[in-house]
Scaffold this active site. Sequence first.
Site, PDB file in Angstrom:
ATOM      1  N   SER A  47       0.840  -1.254   0.206  1.00 24.65           N
ATOM      2  CA  SER A  47      -0.139   0.106  -0.087  1.00 24.65           C
ATOM      3  C   SER A  47       0.667   1.410   0.083  1.00 24.65           C
ATOM      4  O   SER A  47       1.556   1.535  -0.892  1.00 24.65           O
ATOM      5  CB  SER A  47      -0.999   0.051   1.411  1.00 24.65           C
ATOM      6  OG  SER A  47      -1.979   0.819   1.185  1.00 24.65           O
ATOM      7  N   ASP A  80      -1.618   1.281  -3.836  1.00 25.80           N
ATOM      8  CA  ASP A  80      -2.422   0.343  -4.278  1.00 25.80           C
ATOM      9  C   ASP A  80      -3.772   0.750  -4.594  1.00 25.80           C
ATOM     10  O   ASP A  80      -4.698   0.102  -4.939  1.00 25.80           O
ATOM     11  CB  ASP A  80      -2.261  -0.958  -3.212  1.00 25.80           C
ATOM     12  CG  ASP A  80      -3.178  -0.780  -1.968  1.00 25.80           C
ATOM     13  OD1 ASP A  80      -3.240   0.577  -1.652  1.00 25.80           O
ATOM     14  OD2 ASP A  80      -3.615  -1.441  -1.266  1.00 25.80           O
ATOM     15  N   ASP A  84      -6.314   2.267  -3.070  1.00 21.94           N
ATOM     16  CA  ASP A  84      -7.598   2.089  -1.983  1.00 21.94           C
ATOM     17  C   ASP A  84      -7.746   3.248  -1.279  1.00 21.94           C
ATOM     18  O   ASP A  84      -8.629   3.148  -0.470  1.00 21.94           O
ATOM     19  CB  ASP A  84      -7.650   0.753  -1.522  1.00 21.94           C
ATOM     20  CG  ASP A  84      -6.579   0.543  -0.421  1.00 21.94           C
ATOM     21  OD1 ASP A  84      -5.458   1.526  -0.379  1.00 21.94           O
ATOM     22  OD2 ASP A  84      -6.567  -0.540   0.297  1.00 21.94           O
ATOM     23  N   GLU A 138     -12.553   6.436   6.614  1.00 25.65           N
ATOM     24  CA  GLU A 138     -11.337   6.749   7.608  1.00 25.65           C
ATOM     25  C   GLU A 138     -11.118   8.172   7.289  1.00 25.65           C
ATOM     26  O   GLU A 138     -10.912   8.219   5.903  1.00 25.65           O
ATOM     27  CB  GLU A 138     -10.353   5.582   7.682  1.00 25.65           C
ATOM     28  CG  GLU A 138     -10.613   4.496   8.188  1.00 25.65           C
ATOM     29  CD  GLU A 138      -9.578   3.117   8.381  1.00 25.65           C
ATOM     30  OE1 GLU A 138      -9.049   3.256   9.709  1.00 25.65           O
ATOM     31  OE2 GLU A 138      -8.881   3.029   7.459  1.00 25.65           O
ATOM     32  N   ALA A 139     -10.639   8.886   7.916  1.00 27.42           N
ATOM     33  CA  ALA A 139     -10.026  10.112   7.646  1.00 27.42           C
ATOM     34  C   ALA A 139      -8.794  10.123   6.923  1.00 27.42           C
ATOM     35  O   ALA A 139      -8.750  10.981   6.018  1.00 27.42           O
ATOM     36  CB  ALA A 139      -9.541  10.921   8.783  1.00 27.42           C
ATOM     37  N   ASN A 140      -8.190   8.926   6.610  1.00 29.96           N
ATOM     38  CA  ASN A 140      -7.216   8.693   5.721  1.00 29.96           C
ATOM     39  C   ASN A 140      -7.464   8.571   4.183  1.00 29.96           C
ATOM     40  O   ASN A 140      -6.883   8.505   3.318  1.00 29.96           O
ATOM     41  CB  ASN A 140      -6.027   7.531   6.188  1.00 29.96           C
ATOM     42  CG  ASN A 140      -6.858   6.190   6.241  1.00 29.96           C
ATOM     43  OD1 ASN A 140      -7.619   6.238   5.556  1.00 29.96           O
ATOM     44  ND2 ASN A 140      -6.303   5.448   7.240  1.00 29.96           N
TER      45      ASN A 140
HETATM   46  C1  16G Z   1      -4.059  -0.360   8.231  1.00 33.47           C
HETATM   47  C2  16G Z   1      -5.810  -0.428   7.816  1.00 33.47           C
HETATM   48  C3  16G Z   1      -6.364   0.967   7.834  1.00 33.47           C
HETATM   49  C4  16G Z   1      -5.701   1.731   9.239  1.00 33.47           C
HETATM   50  C5  16G Z   1      -4.316   1.541   9.337  1.00 33.47           C
HETATM   51  C6  16G Z   1      -4.075   2.219  10.874  1.00 33.47           C
HETATM   52  C7  16G Z   1      -6.793  -2.081   6.571  1.00 33.47           C
HETATM   53  C8  16G Z   1      -6.989  -2.609   5.310  1.00 33.47           C
HETATM   54  N1  16G Z   1      -5.950  -1.065   6.741  1.00 33.47           N
HETATM   55  O1  16G Z   1      -3.614   0.401   6.958  1.00 33.47           O
HETATM   56  O2  16G Z   1      -7.588   1.033   7.746  1.00 33.47           O
HETATM   57  O3  16G Z   1      -6.157   3.140   9.111  1.00 33.47           O
HETATM   58  O4  16G Z   1      -4.003   0.215   9.356  1.00 33.47           O
HETATM   59  O5  16G Z   1      -2.797   1.773  11.181  1.00 33.47           O
HETATM   60  O6  16G Z   1      -7.668  -2.217   7.426  1.00 33.47           O
HETATM   61  P1  16G Z   1      -2.324   2.043  12.597  1.00 33.47           P
HETATM   62  O7  16G Z   1      -2.789   0.961  13.395  1.00 33.47           O
HETATM   63  O8  16G Z   1      -0.732   1.912  12.558  1.00 33.47           O
HETATM   64  O9  16G Z   1      -2.453   3.527  13.285  1.00 33.47           O
HETATM   65 ZN    ZN Z   2      -3.749   1.230   0.243  1.00 32.50          ZN
END
Ligand code: 16G
Ligand code: ZN
Length: 533
Positions: free
Chosen positions: A66, A284, A286, A376-378
Amino acid sequence: QLPVEAISTLSELHPKPSHIRYQYGTAGFRTLGSVLDSVLFRVGIIAGLRSKKLDGKTIGVMVTASHNPEPDNGVKLVDPRGEMLEAAWEAHATNLANAATTEDFINALDTLVRVAKIDLSKPSRVVYARDTRPSGPSLVAAFEDGLKAIGAEGRNAGVTTTPILHYLVRAINTKGKKDEYGVDSEEGYFTKLSGAFQKLVAGKTALPPLIIDCANGVGAEAVQKMSGYLGDSIKLIPYNASTTTPGALNNACGADFVKTTQKLPPSLAGDIKPGQRACSLDGDADRLMYYYLDDQNQFHMLDGDKISSLVAGFIVDLVKIAGLDRTIRVGVVQTAYANGSSTKYLAERLPVRCVPTGVKHLHHAAEHFEVGVYFEANGHGTVLFSPETLQTLATHEPSTPAQSTALNHLRNLTLLINQTVGDAISDLLLVETVLAHKSYSGAEWDSLYVDLPNRLVKVVVADRHVFHTEDAERRLVSPKGLQAKIDALVKRYDGGRSFVRPSGTEDVVRVYAEAMIKSQADELAFRVAGLVY
Ligand code: 16G
Ligand code: ZN
């Protein structure tokens, strides 16, 4: 009976490095691409078993890391309806990936087959794809050895985006059925989405060309292909499309760069004019971040919360005009990272739920609404229409021309939106649809609400596993006493809010804070970080 001989011969070619412990986390297995060979081989076998367990339904496997740096890579499994792997199997995957030797691995497989009651005589089918990372081809080769070892039938979808792989999984498993999702090919995907988009924007305000920062990743290829299907409904201009330049992927560009630095990718500077909007995908494709420059050339970011607010508002209006607001309840799902202003804006209009970070949590919560909007905000998110809602939309008899038009728009939205997972390309066409309908500029969209200033910091701690949260990660239950100290601090800031949670993807603890003024948000974040450290 497990094909022990084939497994052990091939397993010897993919030994597990003794010093590494792997974990199937929120993003699947993810770490340096150079240490993932044994994991990919084993995932091939796990995917085959998962398919056998589900009576030969096709399982998806995506090789990607990603938005992470180019040397990273990862792999995740996709269940038959295009959704994330079931939680119990995340644990099985972790367990199998960590078996020290071939013998241990085979023993662990034996146990899984027994405990999960897998009928080995069933067929197994797997569709797989990878992003543009240089480590991809050899990892896919290791994965294919795994498929061979378990005798699974593989379909290589080549180099494509994560959301297209999810689409393919659902399309393959629904082929010829009542709920057929679409033709099971990339072309089927592009045709489905572009057709719906062209109908949705026909006769609306002409859309200006859109600059798309493709993060030098696989999204570049998908955007170029999609362009060929869109006719003159909108012109997409891919930037950062250098998928073969070493080191370019996600480097000073892409959705994660924009969200974390709150800046324009330097490679776009000069080419985006005041008033113009543009967007960034991640590696990727998404995640999606929008932004624009105002008349003073100031950068403004339109993140997942802004997308959610725009889209949810639009759908609520359509449902009302179609005369369906009593049958169809539109709801929004967010995480604690959602800007407080967005939550306030949305909650005044429709039900809003907060869940822990990670796509699977948002996705599941969104399934509880007739139409569930989650972002998600991201910038990761999508919209889900329940099976009953799809049925209602298909059969409802409109009684006025206005109702009929709104109903048709809703039907086309169900085709435009990739309902398996967040999809940057589908989402950007969705955003452009709403902007065309409302004749909104970037600035007008931005003015739905004003973001509260906020700050995210990461703190390296001795052991992040001692941090436990409740209330959708908004409060700490341990370490004992820490939450009370945070509460006391937050109270001293106007509009203050802050929370602490252990990262699911990095060995750090994250601290988020917001307040009425930027300097206060920064100060609050650093003081809370001081408590954690
Ligand atoms: C992963 C999650 C994403 C989340 C991020 C938070 C999936 C497919 N991806 O990339 O949704 O925002 O983790 O990362 O679930 P963190 O736990 O390091 O803050
Ligand atoms: Zn991604």
